[in-house]
Write a protein that holds these residues in place. Sequence first.
Motif, mmCIF file in Angstrom:
data_model
loop_
_atom_site.group_PDB
_atom_site.id
_atom_site.type_symbol
_atom_site.label_atom_id
_atom_site.label_comp_id
_atom_site.label_asym_id
_atom_site.label_seq_id
_atom_site.Cartn_x
_atom_site.Cartn_y
_atom_site.Cartn_z
ATOM 1 N N ARG A 112 4.695 -32.859 -62.027
ATOM 2 C CA ARG A 112 5.823 -33.441 -62.731
ATOM 3 C C ARG A 112 6.116 -32.700 -64.029
ATOM 4 O O ARG A 112 7.172 -32.872 -64.630
ATOM 5 C CB ARG A 112 5.541 -34.915 -63.036
ATOM 6 N N ASN A 113 5.144 -31.915 -64.475
ATOM 7 C CA ASN A 113 5.285 -31.188 -65.734
ATOM 8 C C ASN A 113 4.837 -29.740 -65.572
ATOM 9 O O ASN A 113 3.851 -29.317 -66.179
ATOM 10 C CB ASN A 113 4.454 -31.877 -66.828
ATOM 11 N N PRO A 114 5.546 -28.966 -64.767
ATOM 12 C CA PRO A 114 5.149 -27.567 -64.601
ATOM 13 C C PRO A 114 5.300 -26.794 -65.900
ATOM 14 O O PRO A 114 6.153 -27.111 -66.734
ATOM 15 C CB PRO A 114 6.101 -27.046 -63.520
ATOM 16 N N ASP A 115 4.470 -25.800 -66.068
ATOM 17 C CA ASP A 115 4.528 -24.949 -67.249
ATOM 18 C C ASP A 115 5.933 -24.340 -67.350
ATOM 19 O O ASP A 115 6.410 -23.712 -66.401
ATOM 20 C CB ASP A 115 3.472 -23.840 -67.116
ATOM 21 N N PRO A 116 6.626 -24.537 -68.462
ATOM 22 C CA PRO A 116 7.998 -24.005 -68.583
ATOM 23 C C PRO A 116 8.061 -22.481 -68.533
ATOM 24 O O PRO A 116 9.148 -21.920 -68.358
ATOM 25 C CB PRO A 116 8.465 -24.531 -69.946
ATOM 26 N N ALA A 117 6.901 -21.819 -68.663
ATOM 27 C CA ALA A 117 6.898 -20.355 -68.600
ATOM 28 C C ALA A 117 6.965 -19.836 -67.164
ATOM 29 O O ALA A 117 7.166 -18.636 -66.948
ATOM 30 C CB ALA A 117 5.646 -19.813 -69.291
ATOM 31 N N ILE A 118 6.796 -20.727 -66.173
ATOM 32 C CA ILE A 118 6.886 -20.309 -64.772
ATOM 33 C C ILE A 118 8.334 -19.914 -64.472
ATOM 34 O O ILE A 118 9.267 -20.675 -64.721
ATOM 35 C CB ILE A 118 6.422 -21.433 -63.836
ATOM 36 N N LYS A 119 8.517 -18.748 -63.882
ATOM 37 C CA LYS A 119 9.879 -18.239 -63.648
ATOM 38 C C LYS A 119 10.553 -18.911 -62.458
ATOM 39 O O LYS A 119 11.760 -19.141 -62.457
ATOM 40 C CB LYS A 119 9.831 -16.722 -63.440
ATOM 41 N N GLN A 120 9.780 -19.199 -61.416
ATOM 42 C CA GLN A 120 10.345 -19.811 -60.211
ATOM 43 C C GLN A 120 9.430 -20.958 -59.761
ATOM 44 O O GLN A 120 8.266 -20.733 -59.457
ATOM 45 C CB GLN A 120 10.463 -18.790 -59.070
#
Length: 277
Positions: A112-120
């Motif tokens: 529900r809270n993926p790391d915002p640095a993940i591109k895709q």
Amino acid sequence: MRRATTSARALRLGLIALIAAWFGTLPASAQSDEPGCRPDMASLRLPIQRANLERTNLAKDEVRLTFVGHATFLIETAGGVKAATDYNDYIRPPVTPDIATMNKAHSTHNSRNPDPAIKQVLPGWDPTGAGAAKHDVTMGDLRVRNVPTNIRSYSGSTDFDGNSIFVFEIGELCVAHLGHLHHPLEPGHLRALGRVDVVLFPVDGSYTLDQEGMLEVLKSLQARVMIPMHFFGGGTLNRFLTRSQELWPVERREQPVITVTKAGLPARPTVIVLPGH
């Protein structure tokens, strides 16, 4: 402190046992349109665990697979692209992936809270409910695409196209993560998957497809490297290995990391066990 740690561990084990007992009353999957269960584990807020493994550079055509835990693998390419499978809020790789795939089945398979640095961030289901998820993403030397599968919803009904098998193509090497598979693969699935060199597959035999059914899936895929995941202890894993060793050789590795190349694949299909759970 030791008493508090023991109590917390007992609470987690008790909750897992309760969930297992509840879903053990559901019928086992027998057909391709009967998907897996989906208990709501959102209330189980465990601290995020990260594997602490030393990273080394990869040579051309090499792919590194790290079993982070449960159903999460870190896939790294020689070009420096990193992907995490079934990315969730409990167990995460030691580095931020460029691509994160997720499945709907449990909260230990999505975030529900993926790391915002993940591109895709690629969910294996369509959050809008409009149909099957459709992904085909290329980043550097890595292509990621999905093949939709069904699951059984929390209420027990069929959630069509609720999950996906994700396929990772690196050069000539093809890695398939079966996710939360709960039904046999039909000819259409096999055609969509294409040739699979490495398969990452669940062996718990209850939350996902039963172990005999999983053996049939592996026979149909004929991957040279087969790496089990999603087991809840040595007993479950060993029951599967007792069955599989009659069909294929089994290798146990001491480290949860394996580096593979197309040219270096075993001559015959082999089960390779990486430590973890």
